[in-house]
Design an enzyme around this catalytic site. Structure first.
Site, PDB file in Angstrom:
ATOM      1  N   LYS A  65      28.061  43.419 -15.472  1.00 32.33           N
ATOM      2  CA  LYS A  65      27.212  43.413 -14.273  1.00 32.33           C
ATOM      3  C   LYS A  65      28.038  43.549 -12.995  1.00 32.33           C
ATOM      4  O   LYS A  65      27.565  44.091 -11.988  1.00 32.33           O
ATOM      5  CB  LYS A  65      26.380  42.115 -14.224  1.00 32.33           C
ATOM      6  CG  LYS A  65      25.329  42.031 -15.339  1.00 32.33           C
ATOM      7  CD  LYS A  65      24.701  40.635 -15.442  1.00 32.33           C
ATOM      8  CE  LYS A  65      23.652  40.573 -16.543  1.00 32.33           C
ATOM      9  NZ  LYS A  65      23.135  39.195 -16.775  1.00 32.33           N
ATOM     10  N   TYR A 242      25.844  31.961 -14.058  1.00 32.33           N
ATOM     11  CA  TYR A 242      24.443  31.653 -14.282  1.00 32.33           C
ATOM     12  C   TYR A 242      24.046  30.408 -13.493  1.00 32.33           C
ATOM     13  O   TYR A 242      24.473  30.223 -12.353  1.00 32.33           O
ATOM     14  CB  TYR A 242      24.178  31.462 -15.784  1.00 32.33           C
ATOM     15  CG  TYR A 242      24.588  32.663 -16.607  1.00 32.33           C
ATOM     16  CD1 TYR A 242      24.110  33.930 -16.297  1.00 32.33           C
ATOM     17  CD2 TYR A 242      25.446  32.544 -17.693  1.00 32.33           C
ATOM     18  CE1 TYR A 242      24.476  35.036 -17.057  1.00 32.33           C
ATOM     19  CE2 TYR A 242      25.812  33.648 -18.460  1.00 32.33           C
ATOM     20  CZ  TYR A 242      25.325  34.879 -18.128  1.00 32.33           C
ATOM     21  OH  TYR A 242      25.692  35.964 -18.875  1.00 32.33           O
ATOM     22  N   VAL A 260      28.088  36.745 -22.498  1.00 34.43           N
ATOM     23  CA  VAL A 260      27.846  36.005 -23.741  1.00 34.43           C
ATOM     24  C   VAL A 260      28.724  36.492 -24.892  1.00 34.43           C
ATOM     25  O   VAL A 260      28.716  35.903 -25.975  1.00 34.43           O
ATOM     26  CB  VAL A 260      26.361  36.041 -24.173  1.00 34.43           C
ATOM     27  CG1 VAL A 260      25.509  35.274 -23.185  1.00 34.43           C
ATOM     28  CG2 VAL A 260      25.873  37.447 -24.378  1.00 34.43           C
TER      29      VAL A 260
END
Lengths: 307, 307, 307, 307
Positions: A65, A242, A260
């Site tokens: 990202k 997060y 992850v």
């Protein structure tokens, strides 16, 4: 450097037991949890210091990202990207749209929750017959200084098969008229970018570019603008881990993004850091990896709030 | 210094029109919105550079949350404070308990939303017959290097009269068994700390202590631990500007805390900054004040993510 | 009967000005708001009393959720349907998944919010080469005693084009592993069932079957089980008018289901009622239609809580 | 009547094991869970049929919300009460303000969640030197036809001591300027009304008044207006069993209100029903009590949606 990375890995090793590998796709579920690697790129000396599973390839997942965000900024300009996606924290898990619903927002709150990342991926347009993902892959190889980065077809197919929550998010954005491309293309780009295989060294290189104001320390070439680098580090600090970003901004104090797959990229002043350890905490962050990063931050005094 | 503060004030002046003074209590509602002051404390040179309404006294309001947090850490230790209150963003307005309810959290998400600040105030115990507030007031005078800081009785009485949402939050914490003192005392402390009168210079001094690793630059005396200073700056960055913290971490990149009295304290490396302008944006932050801080950050290159 | 339906229509006519026709698809946006029709089926006498635009065809939209629910119960049994979908109120708008997210539910809270209705549609399986929708269409014609019910292809195509929020909901259910069929088929069924064209008379017939314990009053034939009829009326009372169900259970007290096409089906003891008026309130219910139903309930003493 | 109540109690007895007595106050925690009583008032015949622990006194708790609601309607008129409190479902637990916060509502969503009930209690004004509670107590004795109803001082003191979440709700309402009286008086009234001691027979009498359109079947005297009775039964159906109201409107189909003391009042056409069994399900409803009510509804065909 006072810090011995092998000792640090040994000290953090037992933390692996506290986490669990991601299980939502078979290709991640079968990864051996007992791995911990690190690569530390000292921008001033140009030296890289690696230890443990530093050259194991793993799925980049959400660390991508950062790369897609940087690429979107390069292609469209920072102003255009900021129009499309916020930089606010959500207070919720990365794959929920709860906060957009409650706050009646139509633009994703930040580029690192899934809805925001899918939106950013949708901003990349086909160009000269090169698909958005092909462009992202080339850019990844360049900014990670790693021509070996490739798509893991097994992981991509798994992501496609299990990606219904991301489809739900993409159609939500489409319904709110914020998705810039069609759902299928946007998700193909997104799932593929998550399925690229990297190493700690690739991520240390990425972190080093950010740590060097956007200039590749290995070549002296500017790869991204200073503004883009600054923007990315800020968003990594406030939303990169997060829902636990605020927790680690206090504990570690280095802009960091997790995935992850067990990867972490961190960018401290003068240091790019790549870490890999696949056992995750409930929020989706590498347990031993963050423990190691905390130790590095403390030993090398890298906490950017410590002034 | 290239930056002329008077010019900067002039450039930001018209932004005042975009905001509105807080109206929830008469004492704040009657403040003249057309005020803008700044004080910049250069830690290295020891020089303070002030302009505009730099010596006007105004209600500290939520900026006091930084001071009480630091005082609680000094009294109880950082570990104890971290047990009681998180450092996560909420994604919601400062006076809501929505996020605690949705996430089933029993401890406030951070010390700068009202629930968290009330909790921190409840941690301060009476000592040697000195009430929690008397201790906080003394500590404020010291860390702000300003013996003139006093309680504004009119504002305090107003806060008491209109403080029902804060009472609701305090009883919520009590019901969750997290409030450390009784509701009346905790809120008395909280309302009083919000009613202290400060100036831009007081806040610049506070910012300078934080910018100097906890040591008062005017005396060389350590007022708070290095860890406390680092912790406070991190939490200011991720949650100091309420729900817009992430927005300004990108735009400004300096740990900052705002108050609805129009005050801002910011702490960049080597610079403590106090700003005052009472017209607020919808999130409760000073409009012209933040514009001025953004200009200062850009001109003096103070964005801590710009490396 | 004391009530003159033409007078009642006249009395409620001006309420049309308070609402607006649905605009999310062109085919609904172009409907003339100034229409109000009613058909009242007296089960005991077998007489139907109609007035106003009682024979205008309009899109059934969410009123179809009652029919598909009844059909699913007939095919699978009530127990199986209750396993898949709850009968609790959500407290939120009909097209949100907010409540499922907040409450961590994996099954839709009731069959009349969109997520629940899509789930119910997914339960219908192809049979003897007849698609789920073909079966629903036949069942609709039977229970509405109206062989003229057909699919409006223009509305169906519009629903398909603008159905991204429903796609988001369907993929959310798929991700939670609760959707019983694939997304495309489930949504095709759902969009088609919403695009059937009915009249006030068709809906009065449907209401009369429910009012007669599941037996068609026109033939004496049992079309649905007594349990299915009772279940449907209960769910219509508590969730049939979206987020305003509780408001109208007090004002009207008759099990009712609305659709954004402007239709209402209501089922009081001994009376089936169909109403049409396309101008909607913000919750998506026909304004003049509910005013008319309230008047009918009061005049004929149909409020089932009035005992 | 075909139904033997002693057999029914025996059949439902084992369900007691599935629940737990309320534990938030000692006086409730020490109640013996192995109790189940019922009283059924047949309005037509005037006969009462009781079995099991029908004459054990227990704390009325939330069942009192029905009585105070009826009394407020008698004093202020239905229109005034409807102005102050909604009749919508919340989708959340009874002691949360989540839904008011999310939906930005300032008036409580219904009179049976705690916030709504506290608001209704605040509407009762002192009159002729009789406190709100004294008026409610007298009204309770009258509508329950039970002069033995008294305040249990131990329970009241416990409620006072543990009532912080209700204080939080009350201050929330005060802050939204919807509470009609001061917080202390409103909560005193509320806590006292919850601490009244009743029996199954008292509640059967209350249910019989509602079942008889507001007229006491034992005297023929109208105690409440027909509108008030209808209103109460409707709200009991849609919100009387907390967040599970929709679940039981399907299973049982009788307007019912529960209390955490283990009491249930139900009002079917021609029947008032009082039930007591203190072991509760997670939503706060009597487990064996609802099982018994479901059996009664089925055997006597009392489901009001079964027409």
């Amino acid at each position: 450097m006072a810090l011995n990375l092998n000792d640090a890995i040994q000290a953090c090793w037992k933390r692996i037991d506290e986490g669990q590998v991601a299980t939502y796709i078979p290709a991640l579920a079968k990864v051996d949890p007992y791995q911990l690697g690190v690569c530390l790129y000292d921008v001033d000396s140009g030296k890289k210091n690696c230890a443990g599973a530093a050259n194991v390839r793993f799925a980049i997942e959400s660390v991508s990202k950062v790369i897609t965000l940087l690429y979107a900024i390069e292609r469209l300009g920072l102003a255009k990207v900021e129009e499309q996606v916020g930089t606010r924290q959500t207070g919720f898990a990365f794959d929920t749209i709860l906060n957009m619903e409650i706050t009646k927002e139509t633009k994703p709150l930040n580029p690192f929750v899934n809805s925001g990342a899918i939106l950013v991926s949708s901003l990349i347009e086909e160009e000269d017959h090169r698909s958005p993902f092909d462009q992202i892959l080339d850019f990844t190889r360049e900014i990670c200084h790693d021509p070996q980065v490739t798509l893991n077809e097994e992981i991509y197919q798994s992501e496609l098969r299990t990606g219904d929550m991301n489809r739900s998010l993409a159609y939500y954005l489409k319904a709110k008229e914020t998705l810039a491309n069609d759902v299928t293309t946007s998700l193909e780009t997104y799932f593929k970018q998550c399925s690229m295989m990297v190493t700690c060294e690739s991520l240390a290189n990425l972190g080093a570019v950010l740590a060097n104001d956007g200039i590749a320390p290995w070549s002296g070439e500017r790869l991204i603008s200073s503004d883009a680098a600054t923007y990315a580090k800020s968003v990594m600090m406030t939303t990169g881990l997060y829902n636990e970003s605020g927790t680690y901004s206090v504990k570690i104090g280095i802009p960091t993004k997790s995935g992850v797959g067990g990867g972490l990229v961190a960018s401290a002043p003068k240091y790019g850091i790549g870490i890999f350890s696949p056992a995750l905490d409930p929020a989706g962050n590498s347990v031993a990896g963050l423990a190691l990063l905390e130790m590095i931050s403390r030993e090398l005094k890298l906490d950017i709030f410590n002034y």
